[in-house]
Design a protein around this motif. Structure first.
Motif, PDB file in Angstrom:
ATOM      1  N   LYS A  30      82.581   3.195  22.714  1.00 46.94           N
ATOM      2  CA  LYS A  30      81.583   4.076  22.086  1.00 46.94           C
ATOM      3  C   LYS A  30      80.347   4.214  22.967  1.00 46.94           C
ATOM      4  CE  LYS A  30      82.681   3.479  17.185  1.00 46.94           C
ATOM      5  NZ  LYS A  30      82.332   2.672  15.985  1.00 46.94           N
ATOM      6  N   LEU A  31      79.923   3.110  23.559  1.00 43.41           N
ATOM      7  CA  LEU A  31      78.733   3.154  24.411  1.00 43.41           C
ATOM      8  C   LEU A  31      78.978   4.056  25.629  1.00 43.41           C
ATOM      9  CD1 LEU A  31      75.878   1.785  24.436  1.00 43.41           C
ATOM     10  CD2 LEU A  31      76.809   0.198  26.117  1.00 43.41           C
ATOM     11  N   ASN A  32      80.208   4.060  26.105  1.00 45.21           N
ATOM     12  CA  ASN A  32      80.554   4.908  27.254  1.00 45.21           C
ATOM     13  C   ASN A  32      80.766   6.363  26.832  1.00 45.21           C
ATOM     14  OD1 ASN A  32      81.192   5.440  29.979  1.00 45.21           O
ATOM     15  ND2 ASN A  32      83.363   5.395  29.494  1.00 45.21           N
ATOM     16  N   ASP A  33      81.323   6.543  25.636  1.00 48.34           N
ATOM     17  CA  ASP A  33      81.521   7.879  25.078  1.00 48.34           C
ATOM     18  C   ASP A  33      82.173   8.812  26.099  1.00 48.34           C
ATOM     19  OD1 ASP A  33      81.466   9.936  23.253  1.00 48.34           O
ATOM     20  OD2 ASP A  33      79.354  10.444  23.603  1.00 48.34           O
ATOM     21  N   GLN A  34      83.283   8.361  26.635  1.00 48.96           N
ATOM     22  CA  GLN A  34      84.076   9.134  27.609  1.00 48.96           C
ATOM     23  C   GLN A  34      83.242   9.589  28.799  1.00 48.96           C
ATOM     24  OE1 GLN A  34      86.991  11.839  25.685  1.00 48.96           O
ATOM     25  NE2 GLN A  34      86.128  11.125  23.765  1.00 48.96           N
ATOM     26  N   LEU A  38      75.430   6.337  27.018  1.00 48.48           N
ATOM     27  CA  LEU A  38      74.361   5.575  27.655  1.00 48.48           C
ATOM     28  C   LEU A  38      74.884   4.589  28.712  1.00 48.48           C
ATOM     29  CD1 LEU A  38      71.634   4.088  25.369  1.00 48.48           C
ATOM     30  CD2 LEU A  38      72.676   2.656  27.100  1.00 48.48           C
ATOM     31  N   PHE A  39      76.155   4.243  28.596  1.00 46.42           N
ATOM     32  CA  PHE A  39      76.748   3.296  29.550  1.00 46.42           C
ATOM     33  C   PHE A  39      76.642   3.791  30.989  1.00 46.42           C
ATOM     34  CE2 PHE A  39      80.525   1.779  31.902  1.00 46.42           C
ATOM     35  CZ  PHE A  39      80.269   0.419  31.868  1.00 46.42           C
ATOM     36  N   LYS A  40      76.520   5.094  31.178  1.00 42.30           N
ATOM     37  CA  LYS A  40      76.466   5.594  32.559  1.00 42.30           C
ATOM     38  C   LYS A  40      75.249   5.039  33.308  1.00 42.30           C
ATOM     39  CE  LYS A  40      74.356  10.182  31.674  1.00 42.30           C
ATOM     40  NZ  LYS A  40      74.060   9.924  30.231  1.00 42.30           N
ATOM     41  N   ASP A  41      74.184   4.726  32.585  1.00 39.77           N
ATOM     42  CA  ASP A  41      73.019   4.137  33.246  1.00 39.77           C
ATOM     43  C   ASP A  41      73.348   2.772  33.850  1.00 39.77           C
ATOM     44  OD1 ASP A  41      71.548   6.330  32.494  1.00 39.77           O
ATOM     45  OD2 ASP A  41      70.690   5.367  30.707  1.00 39.77           O
ATOM     46  N   THR A 125      84.944   7.716  33.633  1.00 37.91           N
ATOM     47  CA  THR A 125      83.692   7.472  34.358  1.00 37.91           C
ATOM     48  C   THR A 125      83.593   8.449  35.514  1.00 37.91           C
ATOM     49  OG1 THR A 125      84.794   5.782  35.711  1.00 37.91           O
ATOM     50  CG2 THR A 125      83.487   4.993  33.834  1.00 37.91           C
ATOM     51  N   ASP A 126      82.439   8.993  35.724  1.00 36.70           N
ATOM     52  CA  ASP A 126      82.179   9.894  36.847  1.00 36.70           C
ATOM     53  C   ASP A 126      83.244  10.981  36.947  1.00 36.70           C
ATOM     54  OD1 ASP A 126      80.175   8.075  37.179  1.00 36.70           O
ATOM     55  OD2 ASP A 126      81.075   7.049  38.885  1.00 36.70           O
ATOM     56  N   GLY A 127      83.637  11.502  35.814  1.00 37.60           N
ATOM     57  CA  GLY A 127      84.589  12.600  35.783  1.00 37.60           C
ATOM     58  C   GLY A 127      86.043  12.211  35.955  1.00 37.60           C
TER      59      GLY A 127
END
Ligand SMILES: [Cu+2]
Length: 321
Positions: A30-34, A38-41, A125-127
Motif C-alpha cells: 500500500k505504501l508503494n501503491d504500484q 510515498l515509498f518512492k521517496d 518501481t520506476d515504471g
C-alpha cells in the motif's frame, strides 16, 4: 509510578505468523501503491551517488540506516499500527521468507513471483513491474555468504570495540558494512536489484536485510555496552573541537543527517525527499533533524527521552550466539 508503553517489537521474518506476514506485505504494498505512493521517496534517498555518499562507506552508515528504517516503519504504522519491520537473519536459512506468500519465489532469470493473496504481486518501481532477484544460495537450506552473528559481534575487538576506527585501518565494528552487510547484498547474483546500492530499495527484501544489519548493531551495543555516543568506543568521530572530525559531512556524531535536516546542495543532493523526520505520539526521539549521535541510545538507556519505541525480539541478556 508506572508509565504505559507499547514497544514495537521487530521479529525474525522466518518466524512470523501468517497473519503478521500478510499485514506486513499488504502495508508495504500500500505504501508503494504500484510505484506511485510515498515509498518512492525511500527509493530516492538510496539511489543517486550524492545520496549514497551520505549513508555509506563512512562512520554514519549505521546511524543513517537506523533512521531510514525507522522513518519507513513509522510510515507503515500510520497505515497499520500493528506492523513492524521484520528482519532477515541472513546467517541462517530462512525458507519461510523466500516463498510466494512472503518475499516471493525467484524463477528463471530472477523473475520473482508472488501468490494471488500477496499484495506484493502488484509491485512496481520506476515504471518496471515486479522484482528481479537471483539468490546465489539455496533458499530452502542455505544462508547468505556472510560471517555469522557470533563473529560479527566480535568485530572491532581490538580497538577496543570502537564503532568506527581511527581511519588508519579497518578494524572497528565498521567492518560490518562490508561483511556481513555487503556480502548479504552480493549473495544475490546477476541483475538482482538488491545487489547494487542504487537499485536495492526496489526489492522489498532490502529492508529486511537492513533490519538485520541494525539488529546486529543493536546486539553489539548491548553486548559491549555502547549506548553513550560521547564515548570514543561507541563512536569515534565526534566532530567537536576536542576530537578528530571525519572529513565527510554527515558522518560525525554531531552532524545532522540528510535528508531529514533539509540541507541540500553539494556535497549533499539537491533535494531532500524526506523532511522533517516523522514525529509520533509514542516516542519523543529522534527529533525532526536527527544527528548521527541521536540514533545511538535508541532504547533510552542513558536518557529516557532518547527512546524511539522500537526493539528486537531476541533477548539480549545472554551471551551472543
Ligand atoms: Cu544503504
Amino acid at each position: 509510578m508506572s508509565k504505559p508503553v507499547m514497544v514495537r517489537i521487530r521479529k525474525n521474518a522466518n518466524q512470523l505468523s501468517p497473519a503478521e506476514r500478510d499485514r506486513f506485505t499488504t502495508t508495504l504494498a500500500k505504501l508503494n501503491d504500484q510505484g506511485a505512493g510515498l515509498f518512492k521517496d525511500f527509493r530516492e534517498m538510496h539511489r543517486q551517488q550524492l545520496a549514497l555518499a551520505q549513508a555509506h562507506g563512512a562512520p554514519g552508515f549505521l546511524s543513517w540506516h537506523r533512521a531510514y528504517l525507522l522513518d519507513l516503519e513509522r510510515e507503515l504504522q500510520r497505515l497499520d499500527p500493528s506492523v513492524t519491520l521484520p528482519y532477515w537473519r541472513f546467517d541462517q536459512p530462512a525458507p519461510n521468507l523466500f516463498t510466494a506468500d512472503f518475499m516471493g519465489r525467484s524463477g528463471a532469470l530472477g523473475n520473482v513471483s508472488f501468490s494471488g493473496t500477496n499484495l506484493l504481486r502488484q509491485w512496481q518501481t520506476d515504471g518496471a513491474a515486479g522484482v528481479t532477484r537471483e539468490p546465489g544460495f539455496n533458499v530452502q537450506t542455505g544462508r547468505a555468504n556472510v560471517i555469522n552473528q557470533a563473529i560479527t559481534l566480535l568485530l572491532g575487538g581490538d580497538r577496543p570495540n570502537a564503532i568506527f576506527d581511527t581511519g588508519t585501518d579497518q578494524d572497528g565494528f565498521d567492518e560490518m558494512e562490508f561483511n556481513p552487510h555487503g556480502n548479504a547484498h552480493t549473495s544475490f547474483t546477476g541483475s538482482s536489484y538488491i545487489r547494487s546500492r542504487g537499485t536495492a530499495p526496489r526489492d522489498p527484501l532490502f529492508f529486511l536485510l537492513h533490519c538485520n544489519v541494525d539488529r546486529l548493531w543493536a546486539r553489539w551495543q548491548w553486548f559491549h555496552n555502547r549506548f553513550d555516543g560521547t564515548q570514543p568506543n561507541t563512536f569515534f568521530f565526534r566532530g567537536s573541537a576536542t576530537s578528530t572530525p571525519h572529513t565527510d559531512i554527515g558522518h560525525n556524531l554531531l552532524d545532522t543527517m540528510w535528508p531529514w535536516n533539509n540541507v541540500t546542495g553539494f556535497p549533499r543532493p539537491d533535494n531532500a525527499p524526506r523532511t522533517p523526520f516523522p514525529q509520533v505520539a509514542t516516542a519523543t526521539a529522534p527529533g525532526p533533524a536527527p544527528t548521527v549521535g541521536d540514533m545511538i541510545d535508541y532504547l533510552g538507556f542513558l536518557n529516557a527521552q532518547s527512546d524511539m519505541n522500537f526493539a528486537y525480539d531476541v533477548p539480549f541478556g545472554v551471551a551472543p550466539t
